[in-house]
Design a protein around this motif. Structure first.
Motif, PDB file in Angstrom:
ATOM      1  N   GLN A  28       0.821  -1.206   0.000  1.00  0.00           N
ATOM      2  CA  GLN A  28       0.000   0.000   0.000  1.00  0.00           C
ATOM      3  C   GLN A  28       0.858   1.260   0.000  1.00  0.00           C
ATOM      4  O   GLN A  28       0.566   2.222  -0.711  1.00  0.00           O
ATOM      5  N   TYR A  31       2.318   1.625  -3.509  1.00  0.00           N
ATOM      6  CA  TYR A  31       1.346   2.136  -4.471  1.00  0.00           C
ATOM      7  C   TYR A  31       1.081   3.620  -4.275  1.00  0.00           C
ATOM      8  O   TYR A  31       0.878   4.362  -5.238  1.00  0.00           O
ATOM      9  N   THR A  32       1.062   4.062  -3.024  1.00  0.00           N
ATOM     10  CA  THR A  32       0.856   5.489  -2.756  1.00  0.00           C
ATOM     11  C   THR A  32       1.964   6.312  -3.389  1.00  0.00           C
ATOM     12  O   THR A  32       1.716   7.351  -4.021  1.00  0.00           O
ATOM     13  N   LEU A  35       1.703   6.310  -7.242  1.00  0.00           N
ATOM     14  CA  LEU A  35       0.686   7.247  -7.722  1.00  0.00           C
ATOM     15  C   LEU A  35       1.194   8.681  -7.643  1.00  0.00           C
ATOM     16  O   LEU A  35       0.986   9.469  -8.568  1.00  0.00           O
ATOM     17  N   THR A  56      -5.051  -3.627  -8.497  1.00  0.00           N
ATOM     18  CA  THR A  56      -4.987  -2.776  -7.314  1.00  0.00           C
ATOM     19  C   THR A  56      -4.495  -1.377  -7.656  1.00  0.00           C
ATOM     20  O   THR A  56      -5.098  -0.370  -7.247  1.00  0.00           O
ATOM     21  N   GLU A  59      -6.815   0.600 -10.321  1.00  0.00           N
ATOM     22  CA  GLU A  59      -7.963   1.261  -9.695  1.00  0.00           C
ATOM     23  C   GLU A  59      -7.592   2.635  -9.156  1.00  0.00           C
ATOM     24  O   GLU A  59      -8.391   3.567  -9.200  1.00  0.00           O
ATOM     25  N   ARG A  60      -6.377   2.782  -8.673  1.00  0.00           N
ATOM     26  CA  ARG A  60      -5.920   4.077  -8.155  1.00  0.00           C
ATOM     27  C   ARG A  60      -5.580   5.048  -9.279  1.00  0.00           C
ATOM     28  O   ARG A  60      -5.860   6.246  -9.190  1.00  0.00           O
TER      29      ARG A  60
END
Length: 203
Positions: A28, A31-32, A35, A56, A59-60
């Motif tokens: 997580q 991924y943050t 992004l 996953t 979707e972001r």
């Protein structure tokens, strides 16, 4: 990709949460940051995500793109990610190998994470990276992520982050590099943001 690697991916994708991408705090956090790097440009008109796993990160990313093309070598991964993002009509899905996929329309953002170490050898890695760079628009951004060389070789892959980064830097400018290490110490990767230098018409 060898048949045994396809079989392994199929087995892993059959799990409810493949690779714990939704439940692992390490993933997580990664991924943050991915992004954040992806949004370094004010607007994303045309983006490419290489390797969607279970969707996953797709979707972001999708809400921030005018158009998003997602490719994955595994149809099962495409199907799972498509179901997860079915409310996003601007996503195009293609089952394809990054070594063979190409389009003439340039992307102002390409995201390729935890994918390239599956290639068979350094020559295949270099060809895939060349292909990605050829599809990146001038001044476009590329977000790359991978486990480190040492880890990937322990997994039986030819190379990981450091080798790929050196190849990317032959053409692209490294803007930011962030190491990630899980609290347990058994997960470690590098994330790198690259920018494609603007080439004058005389070059």
């Amino acid at each position: 990709m060898a048949d045994k690697k396809y079989e392994l991916l199929e087995r892993e994708l059959a799990a409810d949460d493949p690779w714990r991408l939704d439940s692992n705090p390490f993933e997580q956090e990664r991924y943050t940051k991915m992004l954040q790097m992806s949004l370094s440009k004010e607007s994303i008109r045309n983006a490419l995500e290489v390797g969607c796993a279970a969707g996953t990160f797709t979707e972001r990313l999708a809400p921030h793109c005018q158009r998003l093309l997602v490719i994955d070598v595994m149809r099962q991964a495409i199907n799972r990610a498509r179901e997860r993002t079915k409310r996003e009509p601007h996503i195009t899905w293609i089952v394809a190998d990054i070594q063979r996929f190409w389009t003439a329309e340039p992307f102002d953002l390409i995201v390729v994470a935890e994918v390239l170490y599956y290639l068979g050898d350094i020559a295949e890695l270099r060809a895939a990276i060349r292909n990605l760079i050829d599809m990146l628009a001038p001044d476009g951004c590329l977000v790359f992520g991978s486990a480190r060389d040492e880890t990937c070789r322990r997994w039986g892959h030819p190379a990981g982050a450091e080798t790929a980064i050196d190849i990317f830097k032959e053409e692209l400018i490294e803007v930011e590099r962030v190491p990630f290490r899980a609290d347990s110490g058994d997960e470690e990767c590098l994330l790198v943001l690259f920018r494609n230098p603007i080439k004058s018409s005389g070059n």
